[in-house]
Write an enzyme that holds these catalytic residues in place. Structure first.
Site, PDB file in Angstrom:
ATOM      1  N   CYS A 183       0.834  -1.201   0.000  1.00  0.00           N
ATOM      2  CA  CYS A 183       0.000   0.000   0.000  1.00  0.00           C
ATOM      3  C   CYS A 183       0.880   1.266   0.000  1.00  0.00           C
ATOM      4  O   CYS A 183       1.561   1.526  -0.975  1.00  0.00           O
ATOM      5  CB  CYS A 183      -0.983  -0.051   1.167  1.00  0.00           C
ATOM      6  SG  CYS A 183      -2.335   1.108   0.954  1.00  0.00           S
TER       7      CYS A 183
ATOM      8  N   HIS B 152      -3.670  -5.128   0.674  1.00  0.00           N
ATOM      9  CA  HIS B 152      -3.119  -5.598   1.954  1.00  0.00           C
ATOM     10  C   HIS B 152      -3.135  -7.133   2.024  1.00  0.00           C
ATOM     11  O   HIS B 152      -4.157  -7.726   2.364  1.00  0.00           O
ATOM     12  CB  HIS B 152      -3.941  -5.021   3.118  1.00  0.00           C
ATOM     13  CG  HIS B 152      -3.696  -3.565   3.308  1.00  0.00           C
ATOM     14  ND1 HIS B 152      -2.707  -3.074   4.128  1.00  0.00           N
ATOM     15  CD2 HIS B 152      -4.283  -2.481   2.753  1.00  0.00           C
ATOM     16  CE1 HIS B 152      -2.693  -1.765   4.070  1.00  0.00           C
ATOM     17  NE2 HIS B 152      -3.651  -1.365   3.248  1.00  0.00           N
TER      18      HIS B 152
ATOM     19  N   GLU C 192      -1.843  -8.889   4.247  1.00  0.00           N
ATOM     20  CA  GLU C 192      -1.781  -9.328   5.646  1.00  0.00           C
ATOM     21  C   GLU C 192      -3.155  -9.492   6.289  1.00  0.00           C
ATOM     22  O   GLU C 192      -3.274 -10.108   7.342  1.00  0.00           O
ATOM     23  CB  GLU C 192      -0.922  -8.351   6.471  1.00  0.00           C
ATOM     24  CG  GLU C 192      -1.509  -6.952   6.707  1.00  0.00           C
ATOM     25  CD  GLU C 192      -1.275  -5.962   5.557  1.00  0.00           C
ATOM     26  OE1 GLU C 192      -1.063  -6.428   4.430  1.00  0.00           O
ATOM     27  OE2 GLU C 192      -1.349  -4.744   5.793  1.00  0.00           O
TER      28      GLU C 192
ATOM     29  N   GLY D 219      -6.476 -15.011  34.329  1.00  0.00           N
ATOM     30  CA  GLY D 219      -6.806 -15.163  32.914  1.00  0.00           C
ATOM     31  C   GLY D 219      -5.587 -15.663  32.151  1.00  0.00           C
ATOM     32  O   GLY D 219      -4.501 -15.786  32.712  1.00  0.00           O
TER      33      GLY D 219
END
Ligand code: XMP
Length: 521
Positions: free
Chosen positions: A87, A177, A179, A233
């Site tokens: 890009c 893009h 990705e 967590g």
């Protein structure tokens, strides 16, 4: 020399795109080590000393002619290292090599179909048999004149120079893009760049990651002591285990019960970390302190800030009791970071103050250790397994730092907390009982700040609405609601209403993210 200097890697030069971390992630998923450096900090001496097999220029919000707003180190073009521009990266590469860039007549945002024009090693297996491939675009400018020595590999209707290459210098540019998951074959293109063009070998796994992080923690912390905010967590558990492996008994974990945890959570955490894993663990019951500070607070950002600040105050209070504590370890993840403030300081608009980031007091006395801050949730889970944490901990749904406070729009009261803990308990139990828990990325119950009329037995009721939310997601940055079979929802609704007094209506949230967020506040 650090492990990362020795490893062969891809250097990603970040020009401020919100997807830069995704590029790094995809490359790591392909088994290759990658590092991100801001365009402002590209240093040719460092590049020469390190073992860089390829360079990727990221996207970014700027126009290539806004020269004073970014730095482009031209010397990277002379190193003989393959370069892939994405890009903005494609545009700047083209401009620097003698091409030109101009505003497109048609801005391309979202899905586009590109057509193959010529063969390229970069696009091996990328096009279907009709020589087209779907890609995801997000640009207003485009390359209008190709640099010398390049050829066109693919075009769209609106943009002739969508993929270009110079196979002699190994410079490649793509306007879209690769990705993002919306470019279905984007990973193939990145794979070709890594293995066919840069000729890299796989060198990055959870095991490598574990060693690198342990090494970095050792270097950062030295002989000092660290306290770690443990919530039980996945993220903080992985952080605690990493630190425990890196610095052993110099680590003290502090588990603060803020009164906004899931039902019985405090017992489970103490049992796992103190009794089973034998870590230094201090249990702090601060329920009253938190609830008092939150009295009559209904603004979501205020709630988050109050909780974040109080957490830190309590950590500092306990840190003072242990000599030589200089660091506070946190399980901040990459999505926490980009939604509060971009890593590169570029303009990602602020959505919420995640308490790991936005809620920190300005003059915090402890320095932060945040080993997971460039990782996504699924990477953290794999790392946890590599660290021998039980799959029960690893596969738990994410739970936010501010806990039930942000699942209870409006003011917080002890009564509401009690009701919500029960509702959440029944929902999660039903998910486990019906083998649905692991099909869902995150699920929870929330209590809405409205009461509605119902009828139970022959009596009128006027009670709370319980909202259930269950989503599927890859990394928490986008999400879809989970489509339960009708019978399951009825069953959960019945269980909640029959077992908990204070709720007479159950609703299910069917929004995705965006436009909603996962949590309510
Ligand atoms: P949102 O609501 O922003 O949530 O779509 C994305 C993911 O982040 C979790 N979350 C947090 N985690 N501290 C955390 O550690 C926070 O303040 C926080 N706020 C949201 C949320 O549960 C979801 O998984």
């Amino acid at each position: 020399m650090s492990l990362s200097n020795k490893l062969s890697k891809i250097l990603i030069i970040d020009f401020g795109s919100q997807f830069t971390q995704l590029i790094a992630r995809r490359i790591r998923e392909l088994g290759v080590f990658s590092e991100i450096v801001s365009h402002k900090k590209v240093n040719i001496k460092n590049i020469l000393q390190e073992n860089i097999s390829g360079i990727i220029l990221s996207g970014g919000p700027l126009n290539v002619y806004q020269n004073n707003k970014f730095k482009f180190e031209k010397k990277i073009l002379k190193l003989g290292i393959p370069i892939l521009g994405i890009c903005f990266g494609h545009q700047i590469l083209s401009k620097e090599l003698g091409g030109s860039v101009k505003k497109s007549n048609y801005r391309e945002f979202g899905l586009a179909t590109i057509t193959k024009i010529s063969n390229s090693i970069l696009t091996k297996d990328f096009f279907n048999k009709n020589n087209v491939s779907n890609v995801w675009m997000s640009h207003a400018d485009q390359v209008s004149k190709m640099p010398t020595g390049f050829k066109i590999v693919a075009s769209t209707k609106n943009s002739k120079l969508t993929i270009i290459e110079n196979s002699k210098t190994n410079f490649y540019g793509v306007q879209f893009h690769p990705e993002v998951t919306h470019t279905p074959k984007g990973k193939i293109l990145l794979r070709n760049f890594l293995f066919l063009i840069c000729k890299m070998k796989k060198n990055w796994s959870s095991r490598d990651q574990k060693l690198k992080l342990i090494n970095e923690i050792k270097q950062q912390v030295g002989e000092n002591k660290v306290i770690c905010g443990l919530s039980g967590g996945v993220d903080s558990s992985v952080v605690a285990q990493l630190l425990s492996k890196a610095i052993g008994k110099k680590l003290t974990c502090i588990f603060v019960n803020n009164g906004l945890l899931r039902k019985n959570e405090e017992f489970q955490v103490v049992n796992t970390f103190k009794k089973k894993l034998k870590m230094n663990l201090i249990y702090v019951n601060a329920e009253k302190e938190f609830i008092k500070k939150l009295t009559n607070v209904s603004d979501p950002e205020k709630k988050r800030k109050i909780i974040g600040n109080l957490f830190i105050k309590i950590f500092e209070r306990y840190a003072r009791k242990i000599k030589n504590v200089k660091f506070l370890a946190q399980g901040t993840l990459y999505p926490d970071l980009i939604e509060s403030k971009s890593v590169t300081g570029s303009q990602s608009s602020k959505i919420k103050s995640h308490h790991n980031v936005g809620g920190l007091p300005k003059r915090m006395k402890l320095k932060l250790v945040e080993p997971l801050k460039f990782l996504f949730k699924d990477e953290v889970r794999k790392l946890g397994l590599e660290l021998n944490l039980s799959s029960d901990i690893i596969s738990r749904h994410p739970f936010p730092g501010p806990g039930l406070a942000i699942r209870m729009p409006g003011i917080i009261t002890n009564e509401k907390i009690k009701i919500l803990k029960e509702a959440d308990y029944y929902f999660v139990k039903a998910l486990r009982d019906h083998d649905l828990y692991h099909k869902i990325w995150q699920a929870y119950a929330a209590l809405l700040p409205v009461k509605t009329v119902g009828v139970m037995g022959d009596n009128r009721t006027y009670e709370h609405i319980c909202l259930l939310r269950a989503i599927t997601s890859e990394d928490g940055m986008t999400a879809d609601f989970y489509d339960f079979p009708k019978g399951f929802m009825q069953l959960v609704s019945n269980q909640i209403i029959n077992n908990i007094s204070g709720i007479n209506r159950v609703v299910y949230d069917v929004t995705s993210k965006p436009p909603s967020t996962i949590e309510l506040e």
